[in-house]
Design an enzyme around this catalytic site. Structure first.
Site, PDB file in Angstrom:
ATOM      1  N   ASN A 102       0.871  -1.173   0.000  1.00 40.13           N
ATOM      2  CA  ASN A 102       0.000   0.000   0.000  1.00 40.13           C
ATOM      3  C   ASN A 102       0.909   1.224   0.000  1.00 40.13           C
ATOM      4  O   ASN A 102       1.467   1.571   1.031  1.00 40.13           O
ATOM      5  CB  ASN A 102      -0.892  -0.039   1.251  1.00 40.13           C
ATOM      6  CG  ASN A 102      -1.721   1.220   1.410  1.00 40.13           C
ATOM      7  OD1 ASN A 102      -1.810   2.033   0.492  1.00 40.13           O
ATOM      8  ND2 ASN A 102      -2.327   1.388   2.579  1.00 40.13           N
ATOM      9  N   TRP A 103       1.066   1.824  -1.184  1.00 41.36           N
ATOM     10  CA  TRP A 103       2.003   2.957  -1.291  1.00 41.36           C
ATOM     11  C   TRP A 103       1.466   4.216  -0.629  1.00 41.36           C
ATOM     12  O   TRP A 103       2.193   5.162  -0.413  1.00 41.36           O
ATOM     13  CB  TRP A 103       2.298   3.252  -2.763  1.00 41.36           C
ATOM     14  CG  TRP A 103       3.196   2.249  -3.437  1.00 41.36           C
ATOM     15  CD1 TRP A 103       3.752   1.123  -2.887  1.00 41.36           C
ATOM     16  CD2 TRP A 103       3.660   2.295  -4.789  1.00 41.36           C
ATOM     17  NE1 TRP A 103       4.526   0.479  -3.814  1.00 41.36           N
ATOM     18  CE2 TRP A 103       4.487   1.169  -4.995  1.00 41.36           C
ATOM     19  CE3 TRP A 103       3.454   3.179  -5.858  1.00 41.36           C
ATOM     20  CZ2 TRP A 103       5.110   0.912  -6.221  1.00 41.36           C
ATOM     21  CZ3 TRP A 103       4.060   2.913  -7.083  1.00 41.36           C
ATOM     22  CH2 TRP A 103       4.882   1.794  -7.257  1.00 41.36           C
ATOM     23  N   LYS A 104       0.176   4.249  -0.339  1.00 42.46           N
ATOM     24  CA  LYS A 104      -0.471   5.459   0.210  1.00 42.46           C
ATOM     25  C   LYS A 104      -0.162   6.648  -0.719  1.00 42.46           C
ATOM     26  O   LYS A 104      -0.063   6.453  -1.928  1.00 42.46           O
ATOM     27  CB  LYS A 104      -0.009   5.696   1.647  1.00 42.46           C
ATOM     28  CG  LYS A 104      -0.190   4.430   2.502  1.00 42.46           C
ATOM     29  CD  LYS A 104      -0.003   4.632   3.968  1.00 42.46           C
ATOM     30  CE  LYS A 104      -0.206   3.301   4.682  1.00 42.46           C
ATOM     31  NZ  LYS A 104      -0.121   3.398   6.126  1.00 42.46           N
ATOM     32  N   HIS A 134      -9.492   1.347   4.785  1.00 41.62           N
ATOM     33  CA  HIS A 134      -8.228   1.546   5.498  1.00 41.62           C
ATOM     34  C   HIS A 134      -8.459   2.512   6.660  1.00 41.62           C
ATOM     35  O   HIS A 134      -9.240   3.452   6.542  1.00 41.62           O
ATOM     36  CB  HIS A 134      -7.169   2.093   4.530  1.00 41.62           C
ATOM     37  CG  HIS A 134      -5.806   2.072   5.140  1.00 41.62           C
ATOM     38  ND1 HIS A 134      -5.392   3.027   6.036  1.00 41.62           N
ATOM     39  CD2 HIS A 134      -4.791   1.176   5.030  1.00 41.62           C
ATOM     40  CE1 HIS A 134      -4.163   2.721   6.435  1.00 41.62           C
ATOM     41  NE2 HIS A 134      -3.775   1.598   5.845  1.00 41.62           N
ATOM     42  N   GLU A 142      -6.835   4.899   7.753  1.00 42.03           N
ATOM     43  CA  GLU A 142      -6.601   6.319   7.447  1.00 42.03           C
ATOM     44  C   GLU A 142      -7.820   6.930   6.766  1.00 42.03           C
ATOM     45  O   GLU A 142      -8.133   8.101   6.972  1.00 42.03           O
ATOM     46  CB  GLU A 142      -5.336   6.464   6.583  1.00 42.03           C
ATOM     47  CG  GLU A 142      -4.084   6.226   7.414  1.00 42.03           C
ATOM     48  CD  GLU A 142      -2.916   5.629   6.653  1.00 42.03           C
ATOM     49  OE1 GLU A 142      -2.894   5.679   5.403  1.00 42.03           O
ATOM     50  OE2 GLU A 142      -2.010   5.086   7.329  1.00 42.03           O
ATOM     51  N   GLU A 152      -5.650  -4.823  10.440  1.00 45.84           N
ATOM     52  CA  GLU A 152      -4.606  -3.831  10.678  1.00 45.84           C
ATOM     53  C   GLU A 152      -4.908  -3.082  11.971  1.00 45.84           C
ATOM     54  O   GLU A 152      -5.707  -2.134  11.967  1.00 45.84           O
ATOM     55  CB  GLU A 152      -4.558  -2.830   9.526  1.00 45.84           C
ATOM     56  CG  GLU A 152      -4.253  -3.439   8.187  1.00 45.84           C
ATOM     57  CD  GLU A 152      -3.622  -2.418   7.240  1.00 45.84           C
ATOM     58  OE1 GLU A 152      -2.511  -2.658   6.794  1.00 45.84           O
ATOM     59  OE2 GLU A 152      -4.245  -1.374   6.989  1.00 45.84           O
ATOM     60  N   GLY A 194       2.262   2.287  10.757  1.00 44.89           N
ATOM     61  CA  GLY A 194       3.228   3.379  10.618  1.00 44.89           C
ATOM     62  C   GLY A 194       3.913   3.777  11.909  1.00 44.89           C
ATOM     63  O   GLY A 194       4.564   4.817  11.979  1.00 44.89           O
ATOM     64  N   SER A 198       3.216  -2.108  10.415  1.00 43.07           N
ATOM     65  CA  SER A 198       4.655  -2.178  10.694  1.00 43.07           C
ATOM     66  C   SER A 198       5.245  -3.553  10.388  1.00 43.07           C
ATOM     67  O   SER A 198       6.135  -4.027  11.098  1.00 43.07           O
ATOM     68  CB  SER A 198       4.952  -1.749  12.135  1.00 43.07           C
ATOM     69  OG  SER A 198       4.570  -0.407  12.333  1.00 43.07           O
ATOM     70  N   GLY A 209       2.732  -1.178   4.270  1.00 43.80           N
ATOM     71  CA  GLY A 209       2.768   0.255   3.976  1.00 43.80           C
ATOM     72  C   GLY A 209       4.199   0.716   3.722  1.00 43.80           C
ATOM     73  O   GLY A 209       4.750   0.526   2.632  1.00 43.80           O
ATOM     74  N   GLY A 210       4.818   1.280   4.736  1.00 43.46           N
ATOM     75  CA  GLY A 210       6.159   1.882   4.605  1.00 43.46           C
ATOM     76  C   GLY A 210       7.163   0.996   3.882  1.00 43.46           C
ATOM     77  O   GLY A 210       7.884   1.466   2.986  1.00 43.46           O
TER      78      GLY A 210
HETATM   79  P1  PGA Z   1       2.686   0.261   7.645  1.00 46.69           P
HETATM   80  O1  PGA Z   1       1.247   0.472   7.003  1.00 46.69           O
HETATM   81  O2  PGA Z   1       3.239  -1.027   7.102  1.00 46.69           O
HETATM   82  O3  PGA Z   1       3.493   1.453   7.218  1.00 46.69           O
HETATM   83  O4  PGA Z   1       2.495   0.205   9.138  1.00 46.69           O
HETATM   84  C1  PGA Z   1       0.380  -0.593   6.779  1.00 46.69           C
HETATM   85  C2  PGA Z   1      -0.888  -0.077   6.162  1.00 46.69           C
HETATM   86  O5  PGA Z   1      -1.329   1.012   6.551  1.00 46.69           O
HETATM   87  O6  PGA Z   1      -1.487  -0.708   5.269  1.00 46.69           O
END
Ligand code: PGA
Length: 254
Positions: free
Chosen positions: A9-11, A98, A100, A170, A176, A216, A237-238
């Site tokens: 997930n590049w966001k 998600h 966010e 999640e 994050g 994470s 994500g990251g």
């Molecule tokens: P993260 O994000 O790996 O940076 O914690 C995961 C996500 O939000 O899908």
């Protein structure tokens, strides 16, 4: 056997050229190094998808996804993107719900139920995200929160449509933050989710549902998480922004 998936997930990261080069590196590294049967999904910003689909032509393990879609088929919704448009550029998945989007864009379970219907109607596969906040876990309400996200978001589907979903657990406190759920904590919730699916649909449907862990996840902790009985991969994500790290997570399934 249910599908094993590692999804990135590049966001809102990587401009167009950066995205193309990270994705090209990922394709090469996965072809050279990842020998498992896992599927790799990259959920990029909308503007990259068409070009990434072209780069992924002939790669039967790698597909593309979006990170959101509007609940309407089309119409006067300035700035929005429909599931049909996403489908038309060759993506196969859409992340929905998600945390966010729930937190910063006010997306509710009710809205997400509509988005799920639209995405499925356009023959795309939702990666439906659920998870509790730190306060909810500390108040010991995390099982209730997860259950209501399932019931209100996706349990209105019939078994045939439900079987097209991927679920991602999640925990919001792990996204994050560098704080990962322990393998035991994640497994406990994944088993709970599978039990709820079995109760609502059937054991067969539950056993066939891919449930990803996200929050994470990195090359160091992926293998232990993915080794849990009910964890079928990750939503990353990251670490998905770096081709080396992302490939190493994919390789946790080798
Ligand atoms: P993260 O994000 O790996 O940076 O914690 C995961 C996500 O939000 O899908």
């Amino acid at each position: 056997m249910r599908k094993k998936i590692v999804a990135g997930n590049w966001k809102m990261n990587l401009d167009y050229n950066e995205g193309l080069s990270v994705f090209s590196e990922v394709i090469n590294m996965i072809n050279d190094e990842a020998t498992g049967t896992q599927e790799v999904v990259v959920c990029s910003p909308f503007i990259h998808i068409h070009s990434l689909v072209q780069l992924a032509k002939g790669q039967n393990r790698i597909s593309l996804g979006a990170q959101n879609a509007h609940q309407a088929e089309s119409g006067a919704y300035t700035g929005e993107i429909s599931a049909k448009m996403i489908k038309s550029v060759g993506a196969q998945y859409v992340i929905l719900g998600h945390s966010e989007r729930r937190q910063y864009f006010g997306e509710t379970n009710e809205l997400l139920a509509k988005k799920t219907d639209t995405v499925l109607a356009d023959d795309l596969k939702p990666i439906f995200c659920i998870g509790e906040t730190l306060q909810e876990r500390e108040a010991n309400t995390h099982f209730d929160v997860i259950k209501s996200q399932l019931v209100e978001g996706i349990f209105h589907l019939d078994a045939e449509h439900f079987s097209k979903l991927v679920i991602a657990y999640e925990p919001v406190w792990a996204i994050g933050t560098g704080v990962t759920a322990t393998a035991d904590q994640a497994q406990e919730i994944h088993a709970f989710i599978r039990k709820e699916i079995a109760a609502k649909y059937s054991q067969q449907v539950a056993d066939a549902t891919t449930i990803l862990y996200g929050g994470s996840c990195n090359p160091k902790n992926a293998a232990e998480l993915f080794a849990q009985a009910d964890i079928d991969g990750g939503l990353i994500g990251g670490a998905s922004l770096k081709s080396r790290d992302f490939t190493d997570i994919v390789k946790a399934f080798n």
